[in-house]
Design an enzyme around this catalytic site. Structure first.
Site, mmCIF file in Angstrom:
data_model
loop_
_atom_site.group_PDB
_atom_site.id
_atom_site.type_symbol
_atom_site.label_atom_id
_atom_site.label_comp_id
_atom_site.label_asym_id
_atom_site.label_seq_id
_atom_site.Cartn_x
_atom_site.Cartn_y
_atom_site.Cartn_z
ATOM 1 N N ASN A 160 -4.486 9.238 1.816
ATOM 2 C CA ASN A 160 -5.097 8.584 2.974
ATOM 3 C C ASN A 160 -5.528 9.583 4.039
ATOM 4 O O ASN A 160 -6.703 9.737 4.320
ATOM 5 C CB ASN A 160 -4.141 7.566 3.588
ATOM 6 C CG ASN A 160 -4.253 6.199 2.943
ATOM 7 O OD1 ASN A 160 -5.078 5.986 2.059
ATOM 8 N ND2 ASN A 160 -3.417 5.276 3.364
ATOM 9 N N GLU A 161 -4.551 10.239 4.672
ATOM 10 C CA GLU A 161 -4.880 11.147 5.751
ATOM 11 C C GLU A 161 -3.777 12.166 5.973
ATOM 12 O O GLU A 161 -2.632 11.969 5.565
ATOM 13 C CB GLU A 161 -5.137 10.402 7.068
ATOM 14 C CG GLU A 161 -3.893 9.918 7.790
ATOM 15 C CD GLU A 161 -3.305 8.619 7.287
ATOM 16 O OE1 GLU A 161 -2.064 8.533 7.188
ATOM 17 O OE2 GLU A 161 -4.083 7.692 6.981
ATOM 18 N N ASP A 185 0.803 -1.210 0.000
ATOM 19 C CA ASP A 185 0.000 0.000 0.000
ATOM 20 C C ASP A 185 0.841 1.267 0.000
ATOM 21 O O ASP A 185 0.487 2.255 -0.638
ATOM 22 C CB ASP A 185 -0.929 0.003 1.223
ATOM 23 C CG ASP A 185 -2.148 -0.879 1.015
ATOM 24 O OD1 ASP A 185 -2.401 -1.300 -0.129
ATOM 25 O OD2 ASP A 185 -2.847 -1.164 2.005
ATOM 26 N N GLY A 186 1.945 1.247 0.738
ATOM 27 C CA GLY A 186 2.816 2.421 0.764
ATOM 28 C C GLY A 186 3.345 2.753 -0.614
ATOM 29 O O GLY A 186 3.396 3.925 -1.015
ATOM 30 N N ALA A 240 -7.052 2.877 7.344
ATOM 31 C CA ALA A 240 -5.627 2.887 7.672
ATOM 32 C C ALA A 240 -5.425 3.402 9.107
ATOM 33 O O ALA A 240 -5.980 2.860 10.055
ATOM 34 C CB ALA A 240 -4.884 3.726 6.644
ATOM 35 N N TYR A 241 -4.630 4.439 9.279
ATOM 36 C CA TYR A 241 -4.333 4.976 10.603
ATOM 37 C C TYR A 241 -5.620 5.369 11.329
ATOM 38 O O TYR A 241 -5.774 5.172 12.536
ATOM 39 C CB TYR A 241 -3.394 6.171 10.445
ATOM 40 C CG TYR A 241 -2.821 6.727 11.730
ATOM 41 C CD1 TYR A 241 -2.886 6.011 12.924
ATOM 42 C CD2 TYR A 241 -2.206 7.967 11.746
ATOM 43 C CE1 TYR A 241 -2.355 6.524 14.088
ATOM 44 C CE2 TYR A 241 -1.676 8.486 12.906
ATOM 45 C CZ TYR A 241 -1.757 7.765 14.077
ATOM 46 O OH TYR A 241 -1.235 8.285 15.230
ATOM 47 N N ASN A 242 -6.575 5.925 10.609
ATOM 48 C CA ASN A 242 -7.839 6.346 11.203
ATOM 49 C C ASN A 242 -8.535 5.196 11.930
ATOM 50 O O ASN A 242 -9.021 5.352 13.054
ATOM 51 C CB ASN A 242 -8.753 6.895 10.104
ATOM 52 C CG ASN A 242 -10.179 7.119 10.568
ATOM 53 O OD1 ASN A 242 -10.451 8.035 11.330
ATOM 54 N ND2 ASN A 242 -11.091 6.277 10.105
ATOM 55 N N TYR A 243 -8.597 4.045 11.308
ATOM 56 C CA TYR A 243 -9.278 2.888 11.904
ATOM 57 C C TYR A 243 -8.517 2.387 13.129
ATOM 58 O O TYR A 243 -9.126 1.984 14.127
ATOM 59 C CB TYR A 243 -9.421 1.786 10.857
ATOM 60 C CG TYR A 243 -10.377 0.685 11.220
ATOM 61 C CD1 TYR A 243 -11.571 0.954 11.871
ATOM 62 C CD2 TYR A 243 -10.098 -0.640 10.889
ATOM 63 C CE1 TYR A 243 -12.463 -0.066 12.193
ATOM 64 C CE2 TYR A 243 -10.981 -1.657 11.208
ATOM 65 C CZ TYR A 243 -12.159 -1.362 11.858
ATOM 66 O OH TYR A 243 -13.035 -2.375 12.170
#
Length: 254
Positions: free
Chosen positions: A114-115, A44-45, A156-159
């Site tokens: 993403n964020e 993904d990165g 991603a980080y949010n979850y």
């Protein structure tokens, strides 16, 4: 019609490089300016990096997982690639635009698929004020950080920070706290996609904060503005029945 003009990109991982060698031997390597599609080999990165790097070309990107997570990727199979790409379903997403101003007055702008996240950069918790469309909504959030994410980035980080998963196509952004201390029970907010979000760092000298947009970090920020960049679109391809909307649903029932 099968796709014949493919621009391959691969991460430095040995598995990705081996896949690159095999696929270019079969299909050749088309320069980006003449390609019909970009095929990204990695995780993904690397997919995020490829989307950023090929943004100006306006081409769809089809990822095949040669990394670890692969949420934005399709399964790897060297057979029938031109037909798979031709039959793939397209998801279009807009990135977030970050404008960070440091305590020294330097302005840094970056895009995030993403964020955009703000994180404490010292031993003490960050103190953040949050404004939405110019109106103060939270005078002081004491926390390890906060983030604003797109639907594509909501798993991603949010979850991981206990933020909500957003359906693809929903015109909302998720604002999520990271280890909030005060208000202790504040878990964030859902905002319209048109919102302009501004974070102001309280006591930045004593409580330093860094901002990050898809890996581009800025230290010692005094304020950060974030909005959805409607002028830029990223086109991501998925195998039929395995698109981003289906993956987001699967994550919620895992």
């Amino acid at each position: 019609m099968p796709i014949s003009k493919i621009a391959f990109r691969a991460s430095s991982a040995p598995t990705a490089q081996a896949a690159l060698a095999e696929l270019t031997a079969r299909h050749g390597q088309t320069p980006l300016g003449r390609a019909e599609v970009v095929v990204a080999l990695g995780g993904d990165g690397f997919m995020l990096q490829t989307l950023h790097d090929t943004q100006s070309a306006g081409l769809p990107v089809y990822g095949m997982n040669r990394g670890t997570v692969g949420f934005l990727m399709n399964g790897y199979d060297p057979e029938g690639l031109p037909d798979r790409v031709a039959q793939a379903e397209e998801t279009v997403i807009n990135p977030l635009h970050m404008r960070a101003t440091t305590v020294q007055g330097r302005v840094v702008e970056a895009l995030a698929i993403n964020e955009v996240s703000l994180l404490r950069a010292g031993p003490q918790a960050a103190k953040l004020a949050i404004l939405v469309d110019g109106k103060l909504r939270l005078d002081e959030l004491v926390c390890d950080g906060a983030l604003l994410c797109t639907p594509a980035g909501s798993t991603a980080y949010n979850y991981s920070a206990h933020g909500p998963i957003l359906p693809i196509g929903s015109d909302v952004l998720a604002l999520t706290a990271v280890a909030a201390f005060r208000p202790r029970r504040w878990r964030g907010a859902l905002l319209p996609k048109t919102a302009l979000v501004r974070f102001e760092v309280r006591d930045a000298a004593k409580r330093p904060v860094m901002a990050d947009a898809d890996g581009r970090s800025v230290r010692d920020v005094a304020s950060v503005e974030i909005w959805s960049e409607a002028a830029i679109s990223h086109r991501i391809l998925f195998d039929p029945g395995h698109g981003l909307e289906e993956r987001l649903l699967v994550e919620q029932f895992a």
